[in-house]
Design a protein around this motif. Structure first.
Motif, PDB file in Angstrom:
ATOM      1  N   LYS A 111       1.270  -1.780  -0.036  1.00  0.00           N
ATOM      2  CA  LYS A 111      -0.171  -0.038  -0.089  1.00  0.00           C
ATOM      3  C   LYS A 111       0.767   1.569  -0.368  1.00  0.00           C
ATOM      4  O   LYS A 111       0.984   2.368  -0.589  1.00  0.00           O
ATOM      5  CB  LYS A 111      -0.807   0.204   0.960  1.00  0.00           C
ATOM      6  N   TYR A 134      -8.403  -1.189  -6.573  1.00  0.00           N
ATOM      7  CA  TYR A 134      -8.134  -1.605  -5.272  1.00  0.00           C
ATOM      8  C   TYR A 134      -8.067   0.890  -5.575  1.00  0.00           C
ATOM      9  O   TYR A 134      -7.045   1.098  -6.259  1.00  0.00           O
ATOM     10  CB  TYR A 134      -6.273  -1.524  -5.348  1.00  0.00           C
ATOM     11  N   TYR A 137      -4.237   3.767  -5.561  1.00  0.00           N
ATOM     12  CA  TYR A 137      -4.320   3.980  -7.105  1.00  0.00           C
ATOM     13  C   TYR A 137      -4.725   5.255  -7.066  1.00  0.00           C
ATOM     14  O   TYR A 137      -4.084   6.263  -6.761  1.00  0.00           O
ATOM     15  CB  TYR A 137      -4.343   3.072  -8.255  1.00  0.00           C
ATOM     16  N   CYS A 186      -3.524  -4.528 -12.528  1.00  0.00           N
ATOM     17  CA  CYS A 186      -3.493  -5.412 -10.583  1.00  0.00           C
ATOM     18  C   CYS A 186      -3.850  -6.678 -11.483  1.00  0.00           C
ATOM     19  O   CYS A 186      -5.288  -6.285 -11.757  1.00  0.00           O
ATOM     20  CB  CYS A 186      -3.753  -3.988 -10.171  1.00  0.00           C
ATOM     21  N   SER A 249       3.758  -8.930  -2.207  1.00  0.00           N
ATOM     22  CA  SER A 249       3.316  -8.187  -0.874  1.00  0.00           C
ATOM     23  C   SER A 249       3.690  -9.301  -0.310  1.00  0.00           C
ATOM     24  O   SER A 249       3.229 -10.453  -0.945  1.00  0.00           O
ATOM     25  CB  SER A 249       2.529  -7.645  -0.834  1.00  0.00           C
ATOM     26  N   SER A 251       1.607  -9.933   2.636  1.00  0.00           N
ATOM     27  CA  SER A 251       0.118 -10.347   2.883  1.00  0.00           C
ATOM     28  C   SER A 251      -0.574 -10.962   2.937  1.00  0.00           C
ATOM     29  O   SER A 251      -1.457 -11.920   4.019  1.00  0.00           O
ATOM     30  CB  SER A 251       0.316  -8.718   3.051  1.00  0.00           C
ATOM     31  N   ALA A 262       6.874  -6.663   2.382  1.00  0.00           N
ATOM     32  CA  ALA A 262       6.670  -6.366   0.859  1.00  0.00           C
ATOM     33  C   ALA A 262       7.745  -5.585   0.000  1.00  0.00           C
ATOM     34  O   ALA A 262       8.327  -5.927   0.609  1.00  0.00           O
ATOM     35  CB  ALA A 262       5.174  -5.521   0.209  1.00  0.00           C
TER      36      ALA A 262
END
Ligand code: PLP
Length: 413
Positions: A111, A134, A137, A186, A249, A251, A262
């Motif tokens: 992020k 997402y 951006y 993405c 990442s 995550s 990340a």
């Protein structure tokens, strides 16, 4: 008089997730029974515990910090060599993809990286953003003053939108006849779960090389790609080293959403134009940015990330991914059986479905909350093209997912 950054005032009042929380909290206050039954499939946060290798590495590294002989203070801003080597080898070289350890910058989250990258890019770039996608951006471009006003529908003046829809399988092609300076991509996509094929990504790389476009490729969910024919990294595509930065990442593969780790890949030869027209490598600029504004990820966390690349670590992360992907399959089936058009969930931990009868996605969000006591994410929160759709996250326990599937089946038509 201290002046604030007026760009923040252009942002829509509620970022998607705060608005979801607001509605869920109001519902829980009004309905204690509903609150007791509530299942959250809204935010894409992992639910399962960390892999045991990561726990052992965290413990071991913490012990090292407890002894003068092995204590460590500030680490290298770009990350410890042990982790950068593990990433370069494990994620790229072992798969036949050219990425060197020196091209990897370890950070505390994708992020942050997706937002911070704007520090090294000029203010006048013609920038494209997928829709839906997402929200970070677009919002970070607004904050950095790279856009005009934000309209009520959430679109930003000055951004070029790449529309994903059922017809293009939520993989927008490069825009014919349009010249972009920067384009975010993405895949696997949040929220639609769509993944670009090799040919589709090649079209983007060819476009980028022909138009001198910088691609910002967010691969936060690459571990969820099941189909071996689908690319997991933009650098699997010939030419990408000359036009793309990749964000990754830990995550979602290692369950590190709370641990925070990340990395960003900036290939050595990748350049952008300076005001005088000369070409400058972005690698050096990003290195300068990171060493000035960032002091590195903690040693213990980097050791935990490194552990994910061991043989045991790979098996444990694969098991985590399998768990969430089996959830995704259950949700996909339930939504399909409910007569909805369903995308995603096959190479991504998100299932993307049409709202019944095409009702507005926030209305369907409220209905799911009231009638099924299930929190979903309204598609409109990811952009205008998300209207009429909703996202269900597979990040949950099996028990919850089976219950959600049951409640979807019981929804009144
Ligand atoms: N990129 C995408 C597409 C995401 O969906 C997310 C988180 O949900 C992130 C990046 C953020 O990742 P991190 O936890 O590394 O900040």
């Amino acid at each position: 008089m201290a002046r604030l950054n007026d760009n923040y005032l252009k942002l829509k009042a509620g970022y998607l997730f705060p608005e979801i929380s607001r509605r869920v909290n109001a519902f829980c206050e009004a309905s204690p029974e509903g609150k007791a039954r509530l299942i959250r499939c809204g935010i894409g946060d992992v639910t399962e515990p960390l892999p045991p290798v990561a726990i052992a590495a965290l413990r071991g590294a913490a012990e090292e910090l407890g002894s003068r002989a092995t204590f460590r203070g500030y680490g290298p801003e770009q990350g410890y060599p042990f982790l950068r080597e593990a990433i370069a080898h494990g994620d790229y070289q072992a798969r036949g993809v050219e990425v060197h350890a020196s091209e990897i910058f370890v950070s505390d989250g994708s992020k942050c990286d997706c937002g911070n990258i704007l520090d090294i890019l000029g203010p006048d770039n013609r920038t494209a953003i997928p829709d839906p996608v997402y929200p970070v951006y677009a919002d970070t471009n607004v904050m950095a003053g790279r856009t005009g006003a934000m309209t009520d529908s959430g679109a930003c003046e000055g951004l070029f939108y790449l529309e994903g829809n059922a017809a293009n399988g939520f993989v927008p092609p490069p825009p014919a006849g349009e010249k972009l300076d920067v384009a975010y991509l993405c895949f696997p996509n949040n929220p639609t779960g769509a993944v670009a094929t090799r040919a589709q990504l090649q079209a983007w790389v060819d476009y980028a090389l022909a138009n001198d476009t910088l691609l910002l490729f967010d691969a936060a969910y690459e571990a969820y790609v099941q189909d071996p024919a689908l690319p997991r990294s933009i650098y699997e595509i010939p030419g990408a080293r000359g036009c793309a930065i990749e964000f990754r990442s830990f995550s979602k593969n290692g369950g590190f959403t709370g641990v925070r780790c990340a990395f960003t890949v900036v290939p050595a030869g990748l350049t952008a134009a300076a005001a005088d027209g000369s070409r400058v490598p972005l690698h050096g600029l990003w290195g300068r940015r990171m060493s000035t504004k960032f002091n590195g990820v903690s040693y213990v966390v980097q050791r935990a990330a490194e552990a994910l690349y061991t043989e045991a670590g790979r098996a444990q992360t694969a098991a985590l991914v399998r768990h969430y992907m089996d959830n995704a399959a259950i949700l996909r089936q339930a939504l399909g059986q409910a007569g909805l058009t369903v995308f995603g969930g096959e190479n991504a931990p998100y299932v993307w479905a049409s709202t019944p009868g095409g009702v507005p996605s926030w209305d369907f969000f409220d209905r799911m909350l009231r009638e099924a006591n299930v929190v979903i994410t309204p598609g409109a929160g990811f952009g205008r093209a998300g209207e009429g759709w909703f996202r269900v996250s597979a990040f949950n326990s099996r028990e919850n997912v089976l219950e959600v599937a049951k409640r979807i089946a019981e929804l009144r038509p």
